[in-house]
Enzyme design. Structure first.
Site, mmCIF file in Angstrom:
data_model
loop_
_atom_site.group_PDB
_atom_site.id
_atom_site.type_symbol
_atom_site.label_atom_id
_atom_site.label_comp_id
_atom_site.label_asym_id
_atom_site.label_seq_id
_atom_site.Cartn_x
_atom_site.Cartn_y
_atom_site.Cartn_z
ATOM 1 N N ASP A 189 -17.886 8.070 -5.299
ATOM 2 C CA ASP A 189 -16.968 9.167 -5.611
ATOM 3 C C ASP A 189 -16.297 8.928 -6.961
ATOM 4 O O ASP A 189 -16.187 9.839 -7.793
ATOM 5 C CB ASP A 189 -15.887 9.260 -4.537
ATOM 6 N N THR A 190 -15.833 7.705 -7.164
ATOM 7 C CA THR A 190 -15.105 7.384 -8.385
ATOM 8 C C THR A 190 -16.009 7.463 -9.612
ATOM 9 O O THR A 190 -15.633 8.046 -10.641
ATOM 10 C CB THR A 190 -14.494 5.977 -8.274
#
Length: 416
Positions: A189-190
């Site tokens: 996600d990051t």
């Protein structure tokens, strides 16, 4: 530019803040949970006016996520707070004609739109890129999804752990006994959010831009792109990546070693660094041992070398060894917990933690992370804490030219 002003400001005007290079850029954040909000988190810290467009009543799902149950109940969950300082929140029902109309008016006065719905959702709402670029031909439209906007998996939902598994990250995390293992934070996600922020910034930097950009960010491909070393070992050298725990696949001794009170990381990647390790621990003869004297031999006898080193390292605590190793030119450091990291002067004095006094909706002072870099010697910062759901709806609509009566009508019709 004004030659008499170092910031290029007109005479008498307040100087521009060079730490906000995206000042004057408006970003519409239609995203949820992490990848998209993290992208816009970066843009907000660089000075963009980020307007978070949320669903009435519930907003970003992250508002209900985090370790503090009371904040979740207030729709100010820690997971939301972490990625949304500096943004303004407007609630719009994008299934209502008046809500769609308001979004399109926002688009006409914005530079960037970021969304992380499943591919096709915005088009089915009548708000896809082909529609919105009619309102703003120069719009930078960034779509973040698990697998990209096309391909056989494009329509599938994707969460961080799903992507970690499918990208091969889990297959090389842990050791032979524990792998496959998930990385301990939402790395995919990051990385997807950082990739999107980079792509948006690149599009904004196109000085000759006369039309918009459609940016298609795949979390799967973004994650793969960060795995260049291990993937290239397979693509180029034909070696399938394998889990190696805390060991470095390219060098030995390079990894985590036991000390008298815990663990230490040592990265002796060069011959002279290995020899320095041997001197520091009081075992200089290891440097000429046939099992360890050359780089390839050390890789072949990694386990034996680790045993020899730990026999010495366990005689003293980590705090004894890592300064000595660094002084000898060997990169080394302790293995900290998150609280220990935050308390360390190296982190505490660099400005990565922001403080907001008595944050609205939270009811107490708030400490959150900023970005991981400095501009002109200072960490980029935002001026306001994370917004309550819909906190700026009326103000933003008034800025767009709506009258108070029109806003009341939209409220009554549940378009807000």
């Amino acid at each position: 530019m004004n030659p008499d002003s170092p910031n290029g400001s007109p005479p008498g005007a307040a100087p521009k803040d060079r730490r906000k290079p995206l000042r004057g850029i408006r970003v519409l954040d239609l995203t949820n949970v992490l990848a998209g909000p993290f992208c816009c988190h970066q843009l907000a810290h660089l000075g963009a006016d980020v307007i978070k467009v949320e669903t009435p009543g519930t907003g970003d799902l992250a508002r209900q996520l985090g370790a503090d149950a009371e904040l979740n109940r207030r729709l100010m969950g820690v997971s939301f707070l972490a990625q949304n300082p500096g943004k303004r929140s407007i609630t719009l029902n994008l299934k209502h004609p008046l809500g769609k109309q308001a979004l399109r008016r926002l688009v006409s006065e914005s530079d960037v739109l970021v969304e992380n719905f499943r591919p096709g959702v915005m088009a089915r709402l009548g708000l896809g890129y082909d529609t919105l670029k009619q309102d703003n031909p120069r719009l930078i439209y960034c779509a973040i999804s698990g697998f990209g906007q096309d391909g056989p998996l494009a329509d599938l939902p994707a969460y961080d752990q799903i992507i970690q598994g499918m990208a091969g990250v889990m297959s090389i995390t842990g050791d032979a006994e524990t792998a496959p293992y998930r990385v301990g934070y939402p790395v995919s996600d990051t990385v997807g959010g950082l990739t999107a922020a980079l792509a948006v910034a690149a599009a904004l930097a196109d000085r000759d831009r006369t039309e918009g950009y459609l940016i298609d960010v795949s979390m799967l491909e973004s994650t793969l792109a960060t795995m260049g070393w291990v993937v290239s070992n397979y693509l180029v050298a034909g070696r399938e990546p394998a889990p190696m725990g805390n060991d470095n696949m390219t060098a030995s001794p390079s990894g985590t070693f036991r000390t008298g009170d815990g663990l230490i990381n040592i990265a002796a990647n060069k011959q002279e660094q290995f020899e320095a390790v041997c001197r520091v621990i009081g075992r200089p003869e290891l440097a000429t041992d046939p099992r360890f004297a050359e780089r390839q031999a050390r890789l072949q006898h990694r386990t034996a070398l680790q045993g020899e080193l730990e026999a010495q390292l366990t005689r003293q605590p980590t705090a004894h060894w890592w300064p000595l190793l660094n002084q000898a030119g060997v990169p080394a450091g302790p293995v900290y917990t998150v609280p220990q990291t935050l308390a360390h002067p190296q982190v505490a004095t660099r400005g990565i933690v922001a403080e907001f006094a008595d944050a609205p909706g939270v009811g107490r002072d708030l400490r959150l992370l900023r970005t991981g870099f400095k501009l002109d010697g200072a960490a980029p910062a935002v001026d306001t804490p994370p917004p309550e759901l819909g906190q700026h709806t009326r103000d933003i609509l008034l800025e767009l030219g709506y009258t108070a009566e029109q806003i009341d009508t939209m409220q009554a019709e549940k378009a807000l």
